[in-house]
Design a protein around this motif. Structure first.
Motif: not given
Length: 310
Positions: A88, A90, A129, A287
Motif C-alpha cells: 500500500l 498512501p 491509497s 493510509s
C-alpha cells in the motif's frame, strides 16, 4: 430566443439521460453490490498518479501505517514480500491530480449509486491509497474488508492506474444484494478479538510463511478471512466476476460485497487507486491516520455536480 430554447431543450435532454443513467447505477448497486463506469477519467491523469506513487514507494522510510496500528518493531531488509505480494502506498487528496480524479470518478458513478450504498455528503474519507500488486503475487481468499453491522455504511471507489485483467490479478467480485449478505450471518459472532492472520487459502495460521515474510518486508499481511469456511451458496453469493478494467474506467463497491484480489501471474506490477468513504470516522486505516479522517464525500460530489451542469 430560438437559440436559448435549443440550449434549454438540450439541457433537459441531458438531465433526463443523466437521471436514467443514475437510476441504472442505483439498481446495479442494490442487486450486485457494485457498479462500473467506463472511460470516466483521463488516462493521462491516472498515469501521473501511478508515476508519483511508485516514486514514493521507492523511498526508504517504513510505512507510517505500521505505527498507527501499533506495529513499530524494526523491519528486516532483504526479505521479499512472499506469495501475498501486496503493497500500500498512501496518498493525500491534495497530491498532484488526486482530487480531480476522485471528482471525475464520482461524477461518473453518480449520486444515486453512492446514496444506495448508504452514504451521504457527510461520509468521511478513511482510506486513500495506491495498492500495488507485485508480479507472481498469490490470489486472496474471498473476503470483506470490514464486517457488516447495523449503522455502518461504507463504499470503496476503485480507479485502475493501468489496464487490469485476469492475468495481472484483477479484483474478483461475488455479486449479491448487500442487504442480503449482511443478514445471512451473525457477523459480530465471527469477529475475533484476538489478533491473528490467515493463510492465503483462508485457513487460520498465525505462523503462515506468507504472513511472516510480508510483515518483515513491510507489505500487507495476508487478508483475514475467518468466514472462508462458509460456502458461496451459504452466503448467497453469485458467480464470481473478474473485474477487468481499462485505464480510465472506475468502479464503486459496497463494503458488504465479497471480493478478492486475483493472482498476478504476469511480470507486470498492477496498481489501483482506491478511496474508501465511511459513515463513521476513527477507522483503522492503512493510509489515513484517524485524526486526519476529516475530508468529506460532499467536497468531491459538490464539484462533480457543478461540472455536470455545463
Amino acid at each position: 430566443m430560438l437559440r436559448g430554447l435549443h440550449v434549454a431543450r438540450r439541457c433537459v435532454a441531458t438531465t433526463t439521460a443523466h437521471r436514467c443513467f443514475s437510476q441504472a447505477a442505483k439498481q446495479q448497486m442494490r442487486k450486485s453490490g457494485y457498479v462500473v463506469k467506463r472511460l470516466a477519467v483521463a488516462p493521462q491523469a491516472v498515469a501521473t498518479i501511478r508515476r508519483n506513487a511508485l516514486a514514493q514507494a521507492r523511498e526508504p522510510p517504513a510505512p507510517a501505517w505500521r505505527k498507527w496500528l501499533g506495529l513499530e518493531k524494526n523491519l528486516k531488509e532483504g526479505v521479499d514480500g512472499g506469495p501475498h505480494g501486496r503493497l500500500l502506498i498512501p496518498l493525500a487528496p491534495d497530491d498532484d491530480g488526486v482530487a480531480a480524479v476522485l471528482t471525475k470518478a464520482l461524477a461518473a458513478i453518480g449520486e444515486d449509486a453512492v446514496a444506495d450504498a448508504g452514504l451521504t455528503s457527510k461520509a468521511l474519507l478513511v482510506e486513500l491509497s495506491v495498492l500495488a500488486v507485485l508480479p507472481r503475487a498469490a490470489a486472496q481468499p474471498p473476503h470483506l474488508d470490514v464486517l457488516p453491522r447495523d449503522g455502518l455504511s461504507m463504499a470503496t471507489l476503485f480507479v485502475p492506474l493501468q489496464d487490469v485483467s485476469e492475468s495481472n490479478g484483477a479484483t474478483v467480485l461475488y455479486p449479491a444484494p448487500p442487504s442480503s449478505v449482511a443478514a445471512r450471518r451473525d457477523w459480530a459472532l465471527l469477529h475475533k478479538s484476538e489478533k491473528r492472520t490467515y493463510a492465503p487459502d483462508g485457513s487460520d495460521d498465525h505462523r503462515d510463511a506468507a504472513s511472516i515474510q510480508a510483515e518483515a518486508a513491510g507489505l500487507l499481511p495476508p487478508v483475514a478471512s475467518p468466514w472462508a469456511k462458509c460456502s458461496p451458496s451459504e452466503l448467497g453469493l453469485g458467480a464470481p466476476v473478474c473485474l477487468e478494467l481499462r485505464t480510465g474506467d472506475v468502479a464503486l463497491m459496497d463494503y458488504r460485497c465479497f471480493h478478492r484480489g486475483g493472482a498476478n501471474v504476469s511480470e507486470d506490477l498492477r496498481c489501483v487507486l482506491y478511496a474508501t468513504f465511511s459513515s463513521e470516522g476513527d477507522h483503522h486505516s492503512y493510509s489515513v491516520e484517524a485524526s486526519k479522517q476529516t475530508r468529506r464525500l460532499g467536497e468531491f460530489l459538490a464539484v462533480a455536480e457543478d461540472r455536470s451542469v455545463y
